[in-house]
Design a protein around this motif. Structure first.
Motif, short mmCIF file in Angstrom:
data_model
loop_
_atom_site.label_atom_id
_atom_site.label_comp_id
_atom_site.label_asym_id
_atom_site.label_seq_id
_atom_site.Cartn_x
_atom_site.Cartn_y
_atom_site.Cartn_z
N ALA A 97 0.69 -1.25 0.02
CA ALA A 97 -0.04 0.04 -0.14
C ALA A 97 0.80 1.33 -0.01
CB ALA A 97 -1.05 -0.01 1.14
N LEU A 98 2.03 1.37 0.75
CA LEU A 98 2.83 2.44 1.02
C LEU A 98 3.58 2.51 -0.55
CD1 LEU A 98 4.29 4.74 2.15
CD2 LEU A 98 5.61 3.00 3.25
N ILE A 99 4.00 1.44 -1.25
CA ILE A 99 4.66 1.51 -2.46
C ILE A 99 3.71 2.04 -3.60
CG2 ILE A 99 5.74 0.30 -4.22
CD1 ILE A 99 7.05 -1.51 -1.92
N ARG A 100 2.43 1.64 -3.39
CA ARG A 100 1.48 2.12 -4.27
C ARG A 100 1.22 3.68 -4.06
NH1 ARG A 100 -1.25 -2.32 -3.03
NH2 ARG A 100 -2.68 -1.17 -1.71
N TYR A 101 1.40 4.06 -2.88
CA TYR A 101 1.10 5.62 -2.73
C TYR A 101 2.41 6.26 -3.24
CZ TYR A 101 0.32 10.10 -0.38
OH TYR A 101 -0.10 11.28 -0.05
N LEU A 102 3.76 5.74 -2.96
CA LEU A 102 4.85 6.41 -3.49
C LEU A 102 4.61 6.56 -4.87
CD1 LEU A 102 7.37 4.90 -1.10
CD2 LEU A 102 6.61 7.12 -0.86
N ASP A 103 4.24 5.39 -5.64
CA ASP A 103 4.23 5.61 -7.01
C ASP A 103 3.30 6.72 -7.61
OD1 ASP A 103 5.84 3.41 -7.18
OD2 ASP A 103 4.34 1.95 -7.64
N TYR A 104 2.18 6.73 -6.91
CA TYR A 104 1.13 7.74 -6.92
C TYR A 104 1.88 9.19 -6.94
CZ TYR A 104 -2.62 10.99 -6.12
OH TYR A 104 -3.76 12.05 -6.10
N CYS A 105 2.52 9.54 -5.76
CA CYS A 105 3.23 10.88 -5.63
C CYS A 105 4.36 11.00 -6.61
CB CYS A 105 3.90 10.65 -4.24
SG CYS A 105 2.86 10.58 -2.96
N GLU A 106 5.03 9.93 -7.14
CA GLU A 106 5.96 10.24 -8.22
C GLU A 106 5.33 10.56 -9.35
OE1 GLU A 106 9.66 7.51 -9.50
OE2 GLU A 106 7.83 6.83 -10.07
N ARG A 107 3.93 9.91 -9.74
CA ARG A 107 3.13 10.54 -11.21
C ARG A 107 2.96 12.02 -10.67
NH1 ARG A 107 1.15 5.40 -10.31
NH2 ARG A 107 -0.81 6.34 -9.17
N LEU A 108 2.46 12.39 -9.75
CA LEU A 108 2.00 13.73 -9.60
C LEU A 108 2.96 14.45 -9.70
CD1 LEU A 108 -0.46 13.33 -6.36
CD2 LEU A 108 -0.96 13.76 -8.71
N GLU A 109 4.47 14.31 -9.10
CA GLU A 109 5.47 15.05 -8.95
C GLU A 109 6.02 15.27 -10.72
OE1 GLU A 109 9.64 14.55 -6.94
OE2 GLU A 109 7.94 14.41 -5.71
N ARG A 110 5.99 14.19 -11.25
CA ARG A 110 6.53 14.07 -12.72
C ARG A 110 5.34 14.97 -13.76
NH1 ARG A 110 6.91 9.32 -15.68
NH2 ARG A 110 8.51 10.67 -17.05
N GLU A 111 4.02 15.01 -13.24
CA GLU A 111 3.05 15.67 -13.74
C GLU A 111 3.35 17.01 -13.73
OE1 GLU A 111 -0.81 14.26 -12.83
OE2 GLU A 111 -0.29 12.27 -13.83
N ALA A 112 3.59 17.56 -12.48
CA ALA A 112 3.92 18.80 -12.05
C ALA A 112 5.05 19.58 -12.64
CB ALA A 112 3.97 18.94 -10.50
N PHE A 113 6.32 18.70 -12.77
CA PHE A 113 7.40 19.31 -13.38
C PHE A 113 7.02 19.46 -14.97
CE2 PHE A 113 10.12 16.68 -10.33
CZ PHE A 113 10.05 17.94 -9.47
N ALA A 114 6.30 18.45 -15.53
CA ALA A 114 6.10 18.49 -16.93
C ALA A 114 5.10 19.86 -17.28
CB ALA A 114 5.21 17.40 -17.66
N GLN A 115 4.05 20.17 -16.74
CA GLN A 115 3.22 21.38 -16.64
C GLN A 115 4.19 22.73 -16.65
OE1 GLN A 115 0.30 20.97 -13.68
NE2 GLN A 115 -0.91 19.38 -14.91
N ARG A 116 5.13 22.63 -15.45
CA ARG A 116 6.07 23.78 -15.21
C ARG A 116 6.81 23.93 -16.53
NH1 ARG A 116 7.65 27.06 -10.88
NH2 ARG A 116 5.88 26.50 -10.27
N TYR A 117 7.45 22.93 -16.94
CA TYR A 117 8.31 22.95 -18.11
C TYR A 117 7.40 23.38 -19.38
CZ TYR A 117 11.44 21.48 -21.82
OH TYR A 117 12.43 21.66 -22.92
N ALA A 118 6.22 22.97 -19.49
CA ALA A 118 5.43 23.35 -20.46
C ALA A 118 5.33 24.77 -20.59
CB ALA A 118 4.00 22.73 -20.76
#
Length: 113
Positions: free
Chosen positions: A71-92
């Protein structure tokens, strides 16, 4: 001089997350092996103290079980996706284009034994 809260980071992470203070190495060492491996494989520094706080919460919910670890690993995966999306939005916003890694359909490289 780097900000003590963000260290050497020059990203927007401090805008997304709150980093808790503590001994990063002690927190990392106290995590279960599967969670430590996932933290080590995280695309960005997952901040071990933060992960330890989450692990304590998951242990209260599920006990110290493989289910809690998954469950914790799934949550960390979710946080990583959120972080990557935020970086991609800022880059754009900053550069007016798609993050090159995403344009190339790149994946997160993970160390596998």
């Amino acid at each position: 001089m780097p900000d003590p809260q963000t260290g050497n980071e020059r990203t927007i992470r401090h805008e997304i997350w709150q980093r808790f203070s503590g001994d990063d190495w002690a927190a990392f060492d106290a995590l279960p092996a599967t969670v430590r491996q996932r933290v080590a494989d995280h695309a960005y520094d997952a901040w071990s103290v933060n992960v330890m706080i989450l692990w304590q919460r998951y242990k209260r919910l599920y006990g110290r079980t493989p289910r809690a670890e998954r469950a914790l690993i799934r949550y960390l995966d979710y946080c990583e996706r959120l972080e990557r999306e935020a970086f991609a939005q800022r880059y754009a916003q900053t550069h007016g284009g798609v993050l090159p890694h995403d344009a190339a359909a790149g994946t997160v490289l993970r160390a596998r034994a």
